[in-house]
Design a protein around this motif. Structure first.
Motif, mmCIF file in Angstrom:
data_model
loop_
_atom_site.group_PDB
_atom_site.id
_atom_site.type_symbol
_atom_site.label_atom_id
_atom_site.label_comp_id
_atom_site.label_asym_id
_atom_site.label_seq_id
_atom_site.Cartn_x
_atom_site.Cartn_y
_atom_site.Cartn_z
ATOM 1 N N ASN A 3 0.842 -1.190 0.000
ATOM 2 C CA ASN A 3 0.000 0.000 0.000
ATOM 3 C C ASN A 3 0.880 1.244 0.000
ATOM 4 O O ASN A 3 1.771 1.373 0.855
ATOM 5 N N LEU A 5 0.257 5.320 0.279
ATOM 6 C CA LEU A 5 -0.854 6.190 0.671
ATOM 7 C C LEU A 5 -0.419 7.647 0.778
ATOM 8 O O LEU A 5 0.629 7.942 1.355
ATOM 9 N N ARG A 97 -11.074 5.517 6.072
ATOM 10 C CA ARG A 97 -10.045 5.400 5.034
ATOM 11 C C ARG A 97 -10.364 6.343 3.872
ATOM 12 O O ARG A 97 -9.502 7.062 3.382
ATOM 13 N N SER A 104 -3.820 6.752 -3.589
ATOM 14 C CA SER A 104 -3.239 5.512 -3.082
ATOM 15 C C SER A 104 -2.951 4.560 -4.231
ATOM 16 O O SER A 104 -3.465 4.708 -5.339
ATOM 17 N N ARG A 105 -2.114 3.581 -3.927
ATOM 18 C CA ARG A 105 -1.827 2.466 -4.827
ATOM 19 C C ARG A 105 -1.878 1.197 -3.981
ATOM 20 O O ARG A 105 -1.444 1.196 -2.833
ATOM 21 N N LEU A 106 -2.396 0.128 -4.559
ATOM 22 C CA LEU A 106 -2.437 -1.168 -3.897
ATOM 23 C C LEU A 106 -1.903 -2.184 -4.892
ATOM 24 O O LEU A 106 -2.482 -2.396 -5.960
#
Length: 116
Positions: A3, A5, A97, A104-106
């Protein structure tokens, strides 16, 4: 799950007014509320936070891109992650959240066998 963020300066609870605190809080504070809400569900689904740390500017990467927090979550499987992420009680706090995150990136990652 890796993650990346970036937090809002001030948390935006427009999408989840039922979770709005009495006084404005930062995105980082809203994310702390999210983590406190989420940990029991993460542990229940046999997940764990492996690493959580402050982000910053890249040594190699886009100059205009930075991340406030980097987090690595271990889950036993993608199915376990999907069950966790669709848990009704977990979803009741997801607004923290949403309020916290500007971007964000996941990235799902799979551990390789040890070479040594």
């Amino acid at each position: 799950m890796l993650n990346l963020l970036r937090f809002r300066d001030i948390a935006d609870y427009t999408s989840h007014p039922e979770l709005t605190p009495n006084e404005p809080i930062s995105g980082a504070e809203a994310f702390d509320r999210y983590i406190k809400h989420t940990l029991p569900f993460l542990h229940e689904s046999e997940g764990e936070i492996v690493f959580m740390g402050n982000g910053g500017e890249y040594l190699i990467g886009p100059e205009d891109e930075n991340w406030d927090l980097v987090m690595l979550i271990r889950k036993s499987s993608m199915q376990s992650f999907l069950a966790f992420s669709n848990h009704k009680a977990y979803l009741a706090g997801i607004g923290h959240r949403t309020a916290a995150i500007e971007d964000s990136r996941l990235l799902p990652v799979t551990e390789l066998p040890k070479v040594i």
